[in-house]
Design a protein around this motif. Structure first.
Motif, PDB file in Angstrom:
ATOM      1  N   ILE A   1      -8.936   7.887  15.912  1.00 49.09           N
ATOM      2  CA  ILE A   1      -8.965   8.091  14.323  1.00 49.09           C
ATOM      3  C   ILE A   1      -7.679   7.177  14.594  1.00 49.09           C
ATOM      4  N   LYS A   2      -6.782   7.532  14.874  1.00 50.30           N
ATOM      5  CA  LYS A   2      -5.636   7.396  15.115  1.00 50.30           C
ATOM      6  C   LYS A   2      -5.099   6.059  15.220  1.00 50.30           C
ATOM      7  N   GLU A   3      -6.187   4.471  15.322  1.00 50.01           N
ATOM      8  CA  GLU A   3      -5.902   4.053  15.389  1.00 50.01           C
ATOM      9  C   GLU A   3      -6.764   2.848  13.976  1.00 50.01           C
ATOM     10  N   MET A   4      -7.644   4.035  14.001  1.00 46.12           N
ATOM     11  CA  MET A   4      -8.000   3.686  12.558  1.00 46.12           C
ATOM     12  C   MET A   4      -7.419   3.781  10.892  1.00 46.12           C
ATOM     13  N   ILE A   5      -6.617   4.834  11.506  1.00 43.99           N
ATOM     14  CA  ILE A   5      -5.644   4.923   9.965  1.00 43.99           C
ATOM     15  C   ILE A   5      -4.923   4.234  10.571  1.00 43.99           C
ATOM     16  N   LEU A   6      -4.340   3.646  11.468  1.00 44.81           N
ATOM     17  CA  LEU A   6      -3.365   1.894  11.608  1.00 44.81           C
ATOM     18  C   LEU A   6      -3.671   0.863  11.221  1.00 44.81           C
ATOM     19  N   SER A   7      -5.054   0.757  11.811  1.00 48.31           N
ATOM     20  CA  SER A   7      -5.640  -0.661  10.698  1.00 48.31           C
ATOM     21  C   SER A   7      -5.943   0.050   9.641  1.00 48.31           C
ATOM     22  N   THR A   8      -6.194   0.941   9.394  1.00 48.48           N
ATOM     23  CA  THR A   8      -6.416   1.330   7.569  1.00 48.48           C
ATOM     24  C   THR A   8      -4.843   1.011   6.963  1.00 48.48           C
ATOM     25  N   SER A   9      -3.889   1.192   7.557  1.00 48.80           N
ATOM     26  CA  SER A   9      -2.691   0.806   6.890  1.00 48.80           C
ATOM     27  C   SER A   9      -2.203  -0.375   6.374  1.00 48.80           C
ATOM     28  N   ILE A  10      -2.779  -0.963   7.644  1.00 46.37           N
ATOM     29  CA  ILE A  10      -2.150  -2.611   7.002  1.00 46.37           C
ATOM     30  C   ILE A  10      -2.981  -2.991   5.803  1.00 46.37           C
ATOM     31  N   ALA A  11      -3.800  -2.403   5.344  1.00 45.87           N
ATOM     32  CA  ALA A  11      -4.319  -2.701   4.055  1.00 45.87           C
ATOM     33  C   ALA A  11      -3.467  -2.712   3.095  1.00 45.87           C
ATOM     34  N   PRO A  12      -3.267  -3.264   1.979  1.00 46.82           N
ATOM     35  CA  PRO A  12      -2.773  -2.746   0.811  1.00 46.82           C
ATOM     36  C   PRO A  12      -3.082  -1.693  -0.322  1.00 46.82           C
ATOM     37  N   SER A  13      -4.511  -1.187  -0.246  1.00 46.48           N
ATOM     38  CA  SER A  13      -4.776  -0.360  -0.637  1.00 46.48           C
ATOM     39  C   SER A  13      -4.087   1.319  -0.559  1.00 46.48           C
ATOM     40  N   ILE A  14      -3.300   1.522   1.049  1.00 44.64           N
ATOM     41  CA  ILE A  14      -3.248   2.519   1.334  1.00 44.64           C
ATOM     42  C   ILE A  14      -2.141   3.479  -0.123  1.00 44.64           C
ATOM     43  N   GLU A  15      -2.646   4.800   0.299  1.00 43.46           N
ATOM     44  CA  GLU A  15      -1.591   5.443  -0.945  1.00 43.46           C
ATOM     45  C   GLU A  15      -0.469   5.064  -0.508  1.00 43.46           C
ATOM     46  N   SER A  16       0.798   5.321  -1.420  1.00 45.05           N
ATOM     47  CA  SER A  16       2.455   4.596  -1.202  1.00 45.05           C
ATOM     48  C   SER A  16       2.844   6.104  -2.556  1.00 45.05           C
ATOM     49  N   PRO A  17       2.715   6.825  -2.053  1.00 38.52           N
ATOM     50  CA  PRO A  17       3.319   8.003  -2.850  1.00 38.52           C
ATOM     51  C   PRO A  17       4.479   7.469  -3.667  1.00 38.52           C
ATOM     52  N   ARG A  18       5.393   6.848  -2.278  1.00 39.37           N
ATOM     53  CA  ARG A  18       6.970   6.321  -3.052  1.00 39.37           C
ATOM     54  C   ARG A  18       6.705   5.589  -4.768  1.00 39.37           C
ATOM     55  N   LYS A  19       5.722   4.973  -4.421  1.00 42.92           N
ATOM     56  CA  LYS A  19       5.269   3.838  -5.575  1.00 42.92           C
ATOM     57  C   LYS A  19       5.196   4.369  -6.635  1.00 42.92           C
ATOM     58  N   SER A  20       3.609   5.859  -6.659  1.00 45.06           N
ATOM     59  CA  SER A  20       2.555   5.577  -7.408  1.00 45.06           C
ATOM     60  C   SER A  20       3.320   7.291  -7.724  1.00 45.06           C
ATOM     61  N   VAL A  21       4.857   7.963  -7.803  1.00 47.19           N
ATOM     62  CA  VAL A  21       5.355   9.048  -8.981  1.00 47.19           C
ATOM     63  C   VAL A  21       5.911   8.610 -10.168  1.00 47.19           C
ATOM     64  N   SER A  22       5.875   8.869 -10.669  1.00 41.16           N
ATOM     65  CA  SER A  22       5.355   8.657 -11.683  1.00 41.16           C
ATOM     66  C   SER A  22       7.604   9.296 -12.370  1.00 41.16           C
ATOM     67  N   VAL A  23       7.849   9.266 -13.607  1.00 39.42           N
ATOM     68  CA  VAL A  23       9.386   9.299 -13.475  1.00 39.42           C
ATOM     69  C   VAL A  23       9.494  11.094 -13.743  1.00 39.42           C
ATOM     70  N   PRO A  24       8.385  11.331 -15.418  1.00 39.57           N
ATOM     71  CA  PRO A  24       7.905  12.653 -15.052  1.00 39.57           C
ATOM     72  C   PRO A  24       7.983  13.795 -14.098  1.00 39.57           C
ATOM     73  N   ILE A  25       7.303  13.452 -12.801  1.00 38.77           N
ATOM     74  CA  ILE A  25       6.888  14.479 -11.850  1.00 38.77           C
ATOM     75  C   ILE A  25       8.280  13.967 -11.018  1.00 38.77           C
ATOM     76  N   MET A  26       9.003  12.641 -10.903  1.00 34.62           N
ATOM     77  CA  MET A  26      10.446  13.085 -10.256  1.00 34.62           C
ATOM     78  C   MET A  26      11.036  13.738 -10.386  1.00 34.62           C
ATOM     79  N   LEU A  27      11.423  13.834 -12.132  1.00 32.73           N
ATOM     80  CA  LEU A  27      11.793  14.396 -12.905  1.00 32.73           C
ATOM     81  C   LEU A  27      11.764  15.942 -12.480  1.00 32.73           C
ATOM     82  N   THR A  28      10.682  16.843 -12.741  1.00 27.37           N
ATOM     83  CA  THR A  28      10.425  18.036 -12.134  1.00 27.37           C
ATOM     84  C   THR A  28      10.244  18.244 -11.137  1.00 27.37           C
ATOM     85  N   GLN A  29       9.809  17.326  -9.743  1.00 26.25           N
ATOM     86  CA  GLN A  29      10.494  17.845  -8.623  1.00 26.25           C
ATOM     87  C   GLN A  29      11.832  18.112  -8.761  1.00 26.25           C
ATOM     88  N   GLY A  30      12.561  17.358  -9.527  1.00 29.01           N
ATOM     89  CA  GLY A  30      13.718  16.593  -8.969  1.00 29.01           C
ATOM     90  C   GLY A  30      14.858  18.731  -9.461  1.00 29.01           C
TER      91      GLY A  30
END
Lengths: 114, 202
Positions: free
Chosen positions: B82-111
């Motif tokens: 499964i780790k290999e599957m994850i690694l293979s999946t991670s190469i695909a562009p559709s992997i969830e990227s929290p840094r990119k998808s975090v919105s400004v209001p959420i970043m502010l709230t978290q801050g």
């Protein structure tokens, strides 16, 4: 004879040729679901692979656009994920086959010369 | 697509299946929902298809632990493939990227939440320090207050010897601060819970 070295070499050879084998099986325009494909690999190549190793490979082939997949619901309630080769996969396989045939010929010449 | 669990009548088989799928679920938890479910469905489907090869359809749910174990052994340790599957999946562009998808209001709230948390944590450390200091120097540490004269909270320095007469808390200093520390600790756990409840993305 260094058995450990041979075992490692065989393992690497199997791993390295697995994508060629999978594309070769799918090249005949037949769709396979994961478990079925594994059995086909075992049957056609006598390669006894750990079954789980095929799934990461299928993901990589899919990422490369060489195979595509779709989930098909089954009566039993557990759906199957069917894989089929894409056009790009077909042409890639033909290219791989050409290289493989050439390599095989060279290796045969080399080993017969010994 | 959510994977449909295979029900087993044998308790050991059910436990074996549950343990395997739980490990798999834990391993894929960092992937995007769709990829996570795709991998779990694939593994589940493999197990079911392998059972179908061993047993007639009506007896699949009665599989014995040894039969299921054989299938899982052939499939391999989830930690490995499964780790290999994850690694293979991670190469695909559709992997969830929290840094990119975090919105400004959420970043502010978290801050803001992080800032409140660090303030509470710092106050808690100061309170602990004062309790320890009170043990070491019972007279010199306290709450010294006299209207228009003193407002000293903590450790007295020499120039304010006069202030000793105006200590307000006396023997209640340590209990009061233990109460404050527990209150701050409770607040910090509440803040942590609040932080967890903030969605990572919109």
């Amino acid at each position: 004879m260094n058995k450990e070295f041979i075992d490692k070499w065989i393992s690497q050879l199997k791993k390295g040729s697995l994508s060629f084998v999978v594309l070769g099986i799918l090249a005949y325009d037949q769709e396979y679901y994961g478990y079925d494909l594994i059995q086909e690999v075992k049957k056609k190549t006598a390669i006894d692979i750990a079954e789980g190793t095929l799934y990461p490979l299928l993901i990589r082939l899919k990422n490369e656009g060489l195979v595509e997949s779709n989930w098909v619901p089954q009566e039993a309630g557990i759906p199957r994920k069917y894989y089929k080769i894409t056009k790009e996969g077909q042409s890639t396989f033909l290219e791989m086959r050409t290289y493989w045939t050439s390599l095989n010929q060279h290796l045969t010449t080399l080993t017969h010369a010994l | 697509m959510h994977y449909n669990q295979i029900p087993f009548t044998n308790r050991s088989s059910a436990q074996l299946y549950h343990d395997y799928m739980s490990t798999a679920t834990a391993l894929v938890k960092k992937l995007a929902l769709e990829q996570r479910q795709d991998i779990l469905c694939e593994i589940n489907s493999h197990i079911f298809e392998a059972l179908q090869q061993q047993l007639p359809p009506q007896l699949i749910h009665d599989a014995m632990p040894s039969q299921l174990q054989e299938i899982l052994d052939k499939l391999g340790l989830p930690e490995t493939f499964i780790k290999e599957m994850i690694l293979s999946t991670s190469i695909a562009p559709s992997i969830e990227s929290p840094r990119k998808s975090v919105s400004v209001p959420i970043m502010l709230t978290q801050g803001i939440v992080n800032m409140i948390y660090y303030i509470i944590y710092t106050l808690m450390l100061i309170a602990v320090f004062l309790v320890v200091a009170k043990f070491i120097d019972p007279q010199g540490v306290g709450f010294f207050y006299a209207p228009n004269k003193f407002f000293i909270f903590g450790k007295l320095i020499l120039q304010h010897e006069e202030a000793l007469r105006y200590e307000q808390l006396g023997n209640y200093f340590i209990p009061a601060f233990l109460f404050v520390i527990s209150g701050l600790y409770y607040s910090s756990t509440l803040i942590l819970k609040l932080k967890k409840s903030i969605p990572h993305k919109l």
